[in-house]
Design a protein around this motif. Sequence first.
Motif, PDB file in Angstrom:
ATOM      1  N   LYS A   1      -1.450  22.403  -5.170  1.00 55.70           N
ATOM      2  CA  LYS A   1      -1.577  21.246  -4.543  1.00 55.70           C
ATOM      3  C   LYS A   1      -1.614  19.813  -5.471  1.00 55.70           C
ATOM      4  CE  LYS A   1      -1.813  22.758  -0.228  1.00 55.70           C
ATOM      5  NZ  LYS A   1      -2.990  23.674   0.242  1.00 55.70           N
ATOM      6  N   GLU A   2      -1.167  18.699  -4.897  1.00 54.42           N
ATOM      7  CA  GLU A   2      -1.332  17.634  -5.606  1.00 54.42           C
ATOM      8  C   GLU A   2      -2.613  17.100  -5.615  1.00 54.42           C
ATOM      9  OE1 GLU A   2       1.337  13.644  -5.365  1.00 54.42           O
ATOM     10  OE2 GLU A   2       2.209  15.054  -4.027  1.00 54.42           O
ATOM     11  N   PHE A   3      -3.190  16.562  -6.488  1.00 58.01           N
ATOM     12  CA  PHE A   3      -4.515  15.867  -6.488  1.00 58.01           C
ATOM     13  C   PHE A   3      -4.299  14.636  -5.448  1.00 58.01           C
ATOM     14  CE2 PHE A   3      -5.070  17.570 -10.881  1.00 58.01           C
ATOM     15  CZ  PHE A   3      -6.253  17.900 -10.509  1.00 58.01           C
ATOM     16  N   GLY A   4      -5.481  14.548  -4.818  1.00 61.48           N
ATOM     17  CA  GLY A   4      -5.361  13.693  -3.519  1.00 61.48           C
ATOM     18  C   GLY A   4      -5.129  14.287  -2.270  1.00 61.48           C
ATOM     19  N   SER A   5      -4.858  15.780  -2.387  1.00 61.45           N
ATOM     20  CA  SER A   5      -4.388  16.444  -1.237  1.00 61.45           C
ATOM     21  C   SER A   5      -5.650  16.568  -0.140  1.00 61.45           C
ATOM     22  CB  SER A   5      -3.874  17.751  -1.480  1.00 61.45           C
ATOM     23  OG  SER A   5      -2.665  17.520  -2.254  1.00 61.45           O
ATOM     24  N   LYS A   6      -5.484  16.790   1.002  1.00 66.06           N
ATOM     25  CA  LYS A   6      -6.450  17.154   2.077  1.00 66.06           C
ATOM     26  C   LYS A   6      -6.290  18.746   1.896  1.00 66.06           C
ATOM     27  CE  LYS A   6      -7.216  16.096   6.794  1.00 66.06           C
ATOM     28  NZ  LYS A   6      -6.463  15.348   7.958  1.00 66.06           N
ATOM     29  N   ILE A   7      -7.627  19.223   1.867  1.00 69.70           N
ATOM     30  CA  ILE A   7      -7.750  20.915   1.782  1.00 69.70           C
ATOM     31  C   ILE A   7      -8.591  21.191   3.002  1.00 69.70           C
ATOM     32  CG2 ILE A   7      -8.076  22.858   0.295  1.00 69.70           C
ATOM     33  CD1 ILE A   7      -6.126  20.898  -1.036  1.00 69.70           C
ATOM     34  N   MET A   8      -7.922  22.138   3.732  1.00 64.77           N
ATOM     35  CA  MET A   8      -8.816  22.651   4.679  1.00 64.77           C
ATOM     36  C   MET A   8      -9.940  23.465   4.281  1.00 64.77           C
ATOM     37  SD  MET A   8      -7.499  20.932   7.104  1.00 64.77           S
ATOM     38  CE  MET A   8      -8.457  21.280   8.511  1.00 64.77           C
ATOM     39  N   CYS A   9     -11.074  23.526   4.773  1.00 65.84           N
ATOM     40  CA  CYS A   9     -12.117  24.430   4.844  1.00 65.84           C
ATOM     41  C   CYS A   9     -12.228  25.341   6.367  1.00 65.84           C
ATOM     42  CB  CYS A   9     -13.425  23.934   4.362  1.00 65.84           C
ATOM     43  SG  CYS A   9     -13.423  22.711   3.090  1.00 65.84           S
ATOM     44  N   THR A  10     -13.225  26.029   6.235  1.00 63.71           N
ATOM     45  CA  THR A  10     -13.468  26.885   7.588  1.00 63.71           C
ATOM     46  C   THR A  10     -13.756  25.904   8.628  1.00 63.71           C
ATOM     47  OG1 THR A  10     -15.366  27.633   6.642  1.00 63.71           O
ATOM     48  CG2 THR A  10     -13.541  29.364   6.787  1.00 63.71           C
ATOM     49  N   LYS A  11     -14.607  24.841   8.339  1.00 60.86           N
ATOM     50  CA  LYS A  11     -15.137  24.063   9.345  1.00 60.86           C
ATOM     51  C   LYS A  11     -14.721  22.450   9.248  1.00 60.86           C
ATOM     52  CE  LYS A  11     -19.048  25.963   8.814  1.00 60.86           C
ATOM     53  NZ  LYS A  11     -20.658  26.065   9.025  1.00 60.86           N
ATOM     54  N   GLY A  12     -13.798  22.267   8.294  1.00 62.92           N
ATOM     55  CA  GLY A  12     -13.389  20.722   8.313  1.00 62.92           C
ATOM     56  C   GLY A  12     -12.500  20.725   7.004  1.00 62.92           C
ATOM     57  N   TYR A  13     -12.612  19.698   6.455  1.00 62.62           N
ATOM     58  CA  TYR A  13     -11.566  19.340   5.348  1.00 62.62           C
ATOM     59  C   TYR A  13     -12.408  18.513   4.282  1.00 62.62           C
ATOM     60  CZ  TYR A  13     -10.853  14.711   7.377  1.00 62.62           C
ATOM     61  OH  TYR A  13     -10.760  13.496   7.656  1.00 62.62           O
ATOM     62  N   ILE A  14     -11.797  18.569   2.927  1.00 57.38           N
ATOM     63  CA  ILE A  14     -12.321  17.829   1.861  1.00 57.38           C
ATOM     64  C   ILE A  14     -10.861  17.334   1.212  1.00 57.38           C
ATOM     65  CG2 ILE A  14     -14.425  19.150   1.476  1.00 57.38           C
ATOM     66  CD1 ILE A  14     -11.616  19.535  -0.764  1.00 57.38           C
ATOM     67  N   HIS A  15     -11.025  16.445   0.152  1.00 53.04           N
ATOM     68  CA  HIS A  15     -10.051  16.007  -0.451  1.00 53.04           C
ATOM     69  C   HIS A  15     -10.298  16.534  -1.984  1.00 53.04           C
ATOM     70  CE1 HIS A  15      -9.246  12.792   2.805  1.00 53.04           C
ATOM     71  NE2 HIS A  15      -7.982  13.463   2.298  1.00 53.04           N
ATOM     72  N   ALA A  16      -9.190  16.795  -2.612  1.00 53.14           N
ATOM     73  CA  ALA A  16      -9.362  17.221  -3.866  1.00 53.14           C
ATOM     74  C   ALA A  16      -8.800  16.394  -4.957  1.00 53.14           C
ATOM     75  CB  ALA A  16      -8.371  18.525  -4.214  1.00 53.14           C
TER      76      ALA A  16
ATOM     77  N   ILE B   1       0.795  -1.294   0.008  1.00 49.00           N
ATOM     78  CA  ILE B   1      -0.016   0.073   0.057  1.00 49.00           C
ATOM     79  C   ILE B   1       0.847   1.063  -0.059  1.00 49.00           C
ATOM     80  CG2 ILE B   1      -0.295   0.045   2.568  1.00 49.00           C
ATOM     81  CD1 ILE B   1      -3.427   0.879   1.774  1.00 49.00           C
ATOM     82  N   ASP B   2       2.068   1.374   0.658  1.00 51.77           N
ATOM     83  CA  ASP B   2       2.828   2.415   0.542  1.00 51.77           C
ATOM     84  C   ASP B   2       3.592   2.703  -0.635  1.00 51.77           C
ATOM     85  OD1 ASP B   2       2.047   3.078   3.269  1.00 51.77           O
ATOM     86  OD2 ASP B   2       3.834   1.724   4.222  1.00 51.77           O
ATOM     87  N   TYR B   3       3.527   1.988  -1.657  1.00 54.09           N
ATOM     88  CA  TYR B   3       3.976   2.190  -2.900  1.00 54.09           C
ATOM     89  C   TYR B   3       3.052   3.078  -3.812  1.00 54.09           C
ATOM     90  CZ  TYR B   3       7.675  -1.037  -1.920  1.00 54.09           C
ATOM     91  OH  TYR B   3       8.872  -1.651  -1.322  1.00 54.09           O
ATOM     92  N   LEU B   4       1.778   3.215  -3.254  1.00 52.11           N
ATOM     93  CA  LEU B   4       0.728   3.757  -3.996  1.00 52.11           C
ATOM     94  C   LEU B   4       0.799   5.426  -3.869  1.00 52.11           C
ATOM     95  CD1 LEU B   4      -2.328   1.598  -3.135  1.00 52.11           C
ATOM     96  CD2 LEU B   4      -1.583   2.206  -5.532  1.00 52.11           C
ATOM     97  N   THR B   5       0.828   6.150  -4.998  1.00 52.45           N
ATOM     98  CA  THR B   5       0.855   7.556  -4.815  1.00 52.45           C
ATOM     99  C   THR B   5      -0.365   8.279  -4.542  1.00 52.45           C
ATOM    100  OG1 THR B   5       1.621   9.524  -6.172  1.00 52.45           O
ATOM    101  CG2 THR B   5       0.431   7.854  -7.231  1.00 52.45           C
ATOM    102  N   LEU B   6      -0.490   9.518  -4.271  1.00 55.43           N
ATOM    103  CA  LEU B   6      -1.633  10.049  -3.645  1.00 55.43           C
ATOM    104  C   LEU B   6      -2.551  10.123  -4.953  1.00 55.43           C
ATOM    105  CD1 LEU B   6      -1.312  13.712  -2.096  1.00 55.43           C
ATOM    106  CD2 LEU B   6      -1.861  11.424  -1.186  1.00 55.43           C
TER     107      LEU B   6
END
Lengths: 391, 391, 323, 323
Positions: C46-61, B318-323
Amino acid sequence: MSAFQDGDHAVLTCHDRTKIVQIRQGRPIFIDKNKIFLDHVIGQCDGSYFELKGKYLSVADMNQAKELAQAEDISSDNAGQDNRDLCDDGTGNQTLQHDEIEQLKSDGVSGQEIISKLVSKSATFEKKTAFSQQKYLNKKKKKYIQIYRTWKPSIRLLCQAYTNDLQKIMYLRRDTLAMLLSLSNISHGSNVGIVESCQGLVLASAIQRCAGGNGFIFNLTPAGENNSTSPCCDFMDFPDEYKANVYSIPIENVGDLNTIERANQAKPVEKEPNEKHLLAMQRRQRRLDGLQLFEKTKLDSLIIASKYDSLSILQHLIDYLTLSSHFVIYSQSNETLLECYQFLKKRGGTIHVEIADSWLREYQILDERTHPFIRMSGASGYLLSGMIVQS
Amino acid sequence: MSAFQDGDHAVLTCHDRTKIVQIRQGRPIFIDKNKIFLDHVIGQCDGSYFELKGKYLSVADMNQAKELAQAEDISSDNAGQDNRDLCDDGTGNQTLQHDEIEQLKSDGVSGQEIISKLVSKSATFEKKTAFSQQKYLNKKKKKYIQIYRTWKPSIRLLCQAYTNDLQKIMYLRRDTLAMLLSLSNISHGSNVGIVESCQGLVLASAIQRCAGGNGFIFNLTPAGENNSTSPCCDFMDFPDEYKANVYSIPIENVGDLNTIERANQAKPVEKEPNEKHLLAMQRRQRRLDGLQLFEKTKLDSLIIASKYDSLSILQHLIDYLTLSSHFVIYSQSNETLLECYQFLKKRGGTIHVEIADSWLREYQILDERTHPFIRMSGASGYLLSGMIVQS
Amino acid sequence: MTNLIQEGSKVILYLGYNNLHVIKVKTNEVYQTKFGALKHNDLVGKEFGSKIMCTKGYIHALSVIPELWTLALPHRTQILYMADISLILLELDIKPGSIVIEAGTGSGSLSHSIIRSLRPNGHLYTFEFHELRSTLARNEFEEHGLSQFVTAQHRDVLEKGFEHENIADAVFLDLPAPWNAIEHVMKVLKKSGGRLCTFSPCIEQVQRTCQRLSTNGFEEINTVECLRRVHEFRYQHRSRINFTADQNQEAKIDTHSNKREPNDDDVDENDDEEKTPNKKLKNDSETTAKRQPRETESMLTAIGPLVMPGHTGYLTFAYLKQN
Amino acid sequence: MTNLIQEGSKVILYLGYNNLHVIKVKTNEVYQTKFGALKHNDLVGKEFGSKIMCTKGYIHALSVIPELWTLALPHRTQILYMADISLILLELDIKPGSIVIEAGTGSGSLSHSIIRSLRPNGHLYTFEFHELRSTLARNEFEEHGLSQFVTAQHRDVLEKGFEHENIADAVFLDLPAPWNAIEHVMKVLKKSGGRLCTFSPCIEQVQRTCQRLSTNGFEEINTVECLRRVHEFRYQHRSRINFTADQNQEAKIDTHSNKREPNDDDVDENDDEEKTPNKKLKNDSETTAKRQPRETESMLTAIGPLVMPGHTGYLTFAYLKQN
């Protein structure tokens, strides 16, 4: 078919809603927080039509009611329609206000009239395609025309009534219940053991199938949950002779030969002999009688559909089954049943042991628009079943 | 569509049978223990018709073959038939003996002629209903008329060929494979990790989807099972550029940074440098190169469809997987996937994790006799899928 | 497709299971989510798959990939779902290099998956008779960087056909009356052989289609239906019943104790609350150590959902070779 | 029904899963099974459910109950299976006292279940247009001790109707053209309300039936299909892969040893046999105790069968009240 009497239970249907009620003169039931009196249902028959007028269900003319309640002949979805013709349903085009509608309703204006007004005040109705017009009318009919029907309770109708409350009956779908009853081989004269957490739906089915034969039905419930199986049995309004051989007994004490002795030693403190207390004493005695009877009886059928651990229940009850008797265990998940299967294989003396689930597909049968329903249940649960034989 | 060449693989179909073969001049294949030469297939195209003449598949005229091969228009079962008309199929009424038929066949008499003879020598054919006559003819056609078609291999045809050998591909049904491929998001340019025990069916699907992009495909196999994924990859006759970036690597050594070092230390004893040995050395080197490459690569997709414990494989990979990469795990049973799900939930950094199975229903569409097939597969297996995100 | 979010990128916001939104990144804009405001600027770089903070929580992009797009896209028509889409790709032999015809484009749910499968050297010609829908789809393909693989055209194929001749490896039809397009299909399929799939919700449409296919020389005609059942994860809590018989076996001496009978619970029904088995057992366990509180076991299960798609449509596949 | 097997008893012999035979006990007769000869005399006086020895094994002797009968009965026609039968009983509200009409009798598979449900005071009238089938069914009811609950009649109901009027609570039709029997059904159902079920394998039959029901004032018309999936019990054997990285963590000192690389297995492919992982690991474990042989776990699973009934027929239910 006998008529409804004061105190009877009835199944009320209106559009796709189903509700189980008790008919009591002068006592209202509640639907969506509205008080409704069922006084006029008394004396009427199975399948009668009623219209909600004010706070009363009033007898409606069958033919008229049928016509009112019937949906326009369109598909429930737009499957098969050329979607070129689809246009937005336009809810913002209605000039008749909510308050005005409510006023009309409390003035006793019929649902049909309200719909006519809505159509005449809709800016877009005329522009809709025939298909959309019918769809619109059906929606409004569902909202404003309240044609009720009353039915004598049956196991089928109880299943229907629980459709939106499946968690109460352990998600026991009607086809699974039907199969469970077949596999249990219950019939007039059977000795039956039942452990269920389905509001008594399984128990009621068994009582009906036995119809007061000379066999015994043992309803094994944990102490403190004696009433957990009451609802459905009450709904069915069984005659007394059907209930005479039904015993609710404490499952914890099964196989414990000291129970009766202990119970007699631990006679409850003498209270004033008021009526309530006497009744309680009678019930207590019946539970003890049932327990004694159970220990002496060989079961023809055992059904487990319990929220408690099925394996240990099976282990404690299997030896009460007679040769060539049947057992069925219902569970939402396969894992529980696999445990039971492993126990049975190890124990021996069983044949025809199966685990199965089922699919139930409902169909829309309409001219040029025939297809399965676009929504279905994906949860049938699993049944483990088998027979006891000489090992 | 290019023509078949010597050495190509082909998918051979005859009635409802499907077989993958390699076309080799002068070398026979075996069907039901009969030697058959495919020499005449060379130069022919996808979908061509052949008739079995003696030991050779000979090119057949399309229109004629089509007519011969086509079944009479009857239902495959007698559903919807008024069974008043059903009569016994009467096999004891045939005066043409088995030996005589065999003689006719080896005399090179065509299947069609044999059937005509059978009909004329059948005592009951004339008395049968039209429905039964057609049924009879279809049965005989299936037996005596051997019209073959040859197809260029495709993933669809491989699935079809394994239909009767499902245990070889872990019972991976075609709709499940199709869904697995979608959920993996594999496309031209993806870096892919695959652990499979399905004869290379999954690997071949991935190689085709990537079509020689600049991504890498890592085929992770246990040592000693390097060839377990060869069959389907061979069948597909991929061009070399498709295979250039495909590396088979030993899954045991994943994440073990000492492997290369150890491998270099433990240089195998110098043998005479014969051709076979050189080839083996090259293969060995490629496995080591692949392993090194794998440790440096971030995967876009990971697919596990393995007979080995999936959970520990997932844990190691699993750790080989990218974002924003995708993982899919196939299993015949839910339990395996639930273990993986619990691990993923605990680990975090995953979204859209689902477990699903599917139903595949095939239909008989015939005038007045439309219904689902009376036999279906009840085993789709389960897929667990999800995406890796920042936790 | 680059791996970093930029100005102008289409981003799928993942707020939770089956709660997806699509936005196009535009500097200084703000998007309101149930987790509060999301600044577009926070996405850039940001990279796709990143966690993005909103004012009251977060989402994933997330980037626009076909599965997510199918869940998030603006529904302009009823769309095809992944079980059907996946099977269509497999059964039509769509692979890199394939030339595919689609009618109609609809909301473009299937188109995205077809394109993923035929890259880098195939091409999709997709036709839609509704002009706006066609334009919207074309714009989306453009925004998703897929234009080179697809030609989206506004055209009534039933009347006018597919424009091209003998170019297609595969044709997919999602039309109300696919049988009326069969002749056009025959014209556009490669002579050397090609495959067709039609999607129809109603069985009458399928019957007509199969009839027409058969009379026009199509072969290997077969109709299937595929339903995907996504399971629900649920912890099942199972208690064990404490059979007194077991306890007797464990401690036979125990019978003298002043414990109450389970079956006199209903003597007074008003204080049911007091008498739930657990309560009682808790009391009992003070006097007799042998009695264990009722064991409850929790087990993770994945069970079939109460409601699932019961029907999407029938898929009819066929093959045609014209010499 | 007595619990002891007697001369003349119908007995179902259970030889194994889905291997059932029916015999009628007759003194001094012998029945050949795959477990050798079974003497009828050995059955007499035994309880149903007993184990009976044959010359080369044993069987179990069971009584005729509907589920087993459905599996064991001589197929004179295509028969209904338990999933459909069970649903029919529930949806038709069949209960003790019900008056039920069935056409046709067929092989009597459904009849036995109906009778079980309407005992002790209901009655089944079952009609069959094929004379021999009707007679055979009547004999079976007799032999199974059910005669008092059933009247089996040879009659073409499509032409002649059901003979009775307004007696039935429920009607079941398994006829090729059930729509042609609707008027007869209306005549035989109780005026105060009754239920109907028709069974048809093809959708066209269902369409015609629903059409006719609707024009004749039937209500609550609904069509369903029910498929039962019996699972297969199978032990799954899963081995764990021995990742060398784990072993390194456990024993880092270990790297010096002269153990062979897993990935030089293919140097010489001829002695693959020698190099299966288990073999190698076994050798390794002699030198380094830390290395475990590949663990294999066996787990009992119940999985869907490769082949199951995919379609039996469509069940259409309806209600009619005639005032």
